[in-house]
Design a protein around this motif. Sequence first.
Motif, PDB file in Angstrom:
ATOM      1  N   PHE A  81      -0.159   1.435 -14.335  1.00 16.26           N
ATOM      2  CA  PHE A  81       1.305   1.448 -14.230  1.00 16.26           C
ATOM      3  C   PHE A  81       1.900   0.169 -14.816  1.00 16.26           C
ATOM      4  CE2 PHE A  81      -0.431  -0.167 -10.218  1.00 16.26           C
ATOM      5  CZ  PHE A  81       0.219  -1.385 -10.108  1.00 16.26           C
ATOM      6  N   HIS A  82       3.211   0.147 -14.934  1.00 12.04           N
ATOM      7  CA  HIS A  82       3.924  -1.015 -15.456  1.00 12.04           C
ATOM      8  C   HIS A  82       4.529  -1.817 -14.299  1.00 12.04           C
ATOM      9  CE1 HIS A  82       4.047  -0.094 -19.822  1.00 12.04           C
ATOM     10  NE2 HIS A  82       3.964   1.164 -19.417  1.00 12.04           N
ATOM     11  N   PRO A  83       3.934  -2.934 -13.906  1.00 10.15           N
ATOM     12  CA  PRO A  83       4.557  -3.728 -12.842  1.00 10.15           C
ATOM     13  C   PRO A  83       5.929  -4.262 -13.245  1.00 10.15           C
ATOM     14  CG  PRO A  83       2.665  -4.876 -13.787  1.00 10.15           C
ATOM     15  CD  PRO A  83       2.645  -3.488 -14.327  1.00 10.15           C
ATOM     16  N   GLU A  84       6.124  -4.539 -14.539  1.00 12.44           N
ATOM     17  CA  GLU A  84       7.402  -5.085 -14.989  1.00 12.44           C
ATOM     18  C   GLU A  84       8.532  -4.065 -14.933  1.00 12.44           C
ATOM     19  OE1 GLU A  84       5.784  -3.171 -18.709  1.00 12.44           O
ATOM     20  OE2 GLU A  84       4.998  -4.150 -16.912  1.00 12.44           O
ATOM     21  N   LYS A  85       8.180  -2.776 -14.733  1.00 16.62           N
ATOM     22  CA  LYS A  85       9.190  -1.714 -14.601  1.00 16.62           C
ATOM     23  C   LYS A  85       9.222  -1.137 -13.194  1.00 16.62           C
ATOM     24  CE  LYS A  85       8.885  -0.120 -19.424  1.00 16.62           C
ATOM     25  NZ  LYS A  85       8.624   1.063 -20.296  1.00 16.62           N
ATOM     26  N   SER A  86       8.481  -1.749 -12.270  1.00 19.07           N
ATOM     27  CA  SER A  86       8.284  -1.172 -10.942  1.00 19.07           C
ATOM     28  C   SER A  86       9.120  -1.831  -9.860  1.00 19.07           C
ATOM     29  CB  SER A  86       6.790  -1.223 -10.567  1.00 19.07           C
ATOM     30  OG  SER A  86       6.032  -0.399 -11.427  1.00 19.07           O
ATOM     31  N   GLY A  87      10.238  -2.422 -10.243  1.00 14.73           N
ATOM     32  CA  GLY A  87      11.174  -2.951  -9.263  1.00 14.73           C
ATOM     33  C   GLY A  87      10.583  -4.022  -8.369  1.00 14.73           C
ATOM     34  N   ALA A  88      10.995  -3.976  -7.095  1.00 13.87           N
ATOM     35  CA  ALA A  88      10.575  -5.009  -6.150  1.00 13.87           C
ATOM     36  C   ALA A  88       9.079  -4.988  -5.902  1.00 13.87           C
ATOM     37  CB  ALA A  88      11.327  -4.837  -4.830  1.00 13.87           C
ATOM     38  N   GLN A 127       0.805  -1.222   0.000  1.00 11.92           N
ATOM     39  CA  GLN A 127       0.000   0.000   0.000  1.00 11.92           C
ATOM     40  C   GLN A 127       0.843   1.279   0.000  1.00 11.92           C
ATOM     41  OE1 GLN A 127      -0.584  -2.725   1.796  1.00 11.92           O
ATOM     42  NE2 GLN A 127      -2.768  -3.043   2.184  1.00 11.92           N
ATOM     43  N   ASP A 128       2.026   1.245   0.555  1.00 14.18           N
ATOM     44  CA  ASP A 128       2.857   2.448   0.635  1.00 14.18           C
ATOM     45  C   ASP A 128       3.984   2.456  -0.388  1.00 14.18           C
ATOM     46  OD1 ASP A 128       1.376   3.386   2.843  1.00 14.18           O
ATOM     47  OD2 ASP A 128       2.573   2.148   4.211  1.00 14.18           O
ATOM     48  N   ARG A 129       3.954   1.541  -1.318  1.00 10.14           N
ATOM     49  CA  ARG A 129       5.039   1.437  -2.283  1.00 10.14           C
ATOM     50  C   ARG A 129       4.774   2.272  -3.532  1.00 10.14           C
ATOM     51  NH1 ARG A 129       7.814  -3.277  -1.038  1.00 10.14           N
ATOM     52  NH2 ARG A 129       9.405  -2.570  -2.518  1.00 10.14           N
ATOM     53  N   ARG A 130       5.848   2.538  -4.279  1.00 13.87           N
ATOM     54  CA  ARG A 130       5.743   3.321  -5.509  1.00 13.87           C
ATOM     55  C   ARG A 130       5.777   2.403  -6.730  1.00 13.87           C
ATOM     56  NH1 ARG A 130       6.697   8.851  -5.225  1.00 13.87           N
ATOM     57  NH2 ARG A 130       7.122   9.596  -3.105  1.00 13.87           N
ATOM     58  N   PHE A 131       5.043   2.816  -7.769  1.00 15.16           N
ATOM     59  CA  PHE A 131       4.984   2.072  -9.028  1.00 15.16           C
ATOM     60  C   PHE A 131       5.296   3.028 -10.181  1.00 15.16           C
ATOM     61  CE2 PHE A 131       2.424  -0.179  -5.987  1.00 15.16           C
ATOM     62  CZ  PHE A 131       2.737  -1.515  -6.213  1.00 15.16           C
ATOM     63  N   TYR A 132       5.693   2.453 -11.312  1.00 15.67           N
ATOM     64  CA  TYR A 132       6.184   3.257 -12.429  1.00 15.67           C
ATOM     65  C   TYR A 132       5.089   3.476 -13.482  1.00 15.67           C
ATOM     66  CZ  TYR A 132       9.322   5.133 -15.930  1.00 15.67           C
ATOM     67  OH  TYR A 132       9.927   5.949 -16.852  1.00 15.67           O
ATOM     68  N   PHE A 133       4.810   4.745 -13.757  1.00 22.71           N
ATOM     69  CA  PHE A 133       3.771   5.146 -14.705  1.00 22.71           C
ATOM     70  C   PHE A 133       4.381   5.843 -15.923  1.00 22.71           C
ATOM     71  CE2 PHE A 133       1.616   4.952 -10.647  1.00 22.71           C
ATOM     72  CZ  PHE A 133       0.308   4.571 -10.917  1.00 22.71           C
ATOM     73  N   VAL A 134       3.782   5.628 -17.089  1.00 24.25           N
ATOM     74  CA  VAL A 134       4.090   6.405 -18.297  1.00 24.25           C
ATOM     75  C   VAL A 134       2.788   6.524 -19.088  1.00 24.25           C
ATOM     76  CG1 VAL A 134       5.486   6.673 -20.367  1.00 24.25           C
ATOM     77  CG2 VAL A 134       6.420   5.424 -18.421  1.00 24.25           C
TER      78      VAL A 134
END
Length: 211
Positions: free
Chosen positions: A192-199, A139-146
Amino acid sequence: MIEPTIGVLDYGSGNLHSACRALEAAGAQVRLGSKPSEFASAEALVVPGVGAFAACMAGLHAVGGVDLVRDWVGSGRKLLGICVGHQVLFAHGVERGEPADGIGIFPGTVERLAARRLPHMGWNTVEAPAQAGVFEGLQDRRFYFVHSYGVHASDDDGQACVPADARITWCEHEGDRFIAAVQWGSVTSTQFHPEKSGAAGAQLLRHWLAS
């Protein structure tokens, strides 16, 4: 433990190889293909996507992907949409003033974000529902958006964007609140892209495979 077989739909759009590698790292056997018959034995299907809404829909129609996704969801098998693969699950998209029909799993409309700086590109936090599902512990993690387009809470007529029993995860960019993810029945989709969102993205994919 037996690794699940996951189909990844190739319709000429999407971060295919990154998505395949991320799924394999999460514990899946990946089958990349463009024909519905290639996924007959797959346990779940991933629909990636990058680019314009209408162009992605044209690519899906060209390979029979629209009927594939509708039949897949209708059968209750697991499906994951990523980025524009998330957007095309909605009923409509309006990009650069040009409307296009989506697959229609959800009733909402994809439209330009009301933000000064676009695209919304980079890392951002999300607001997951109380029953977090694939976001459990994230819930507090960051994810990668484009992206520059997304889905809001309701359309111009006030109609809800997703079924009432869907679990929505939200994100905000410059004060504009939009849908970051949907979990509904056997369907999960992420803007967002889970495959670009690290751990965090890797953990979300593991949750999805195990769900």
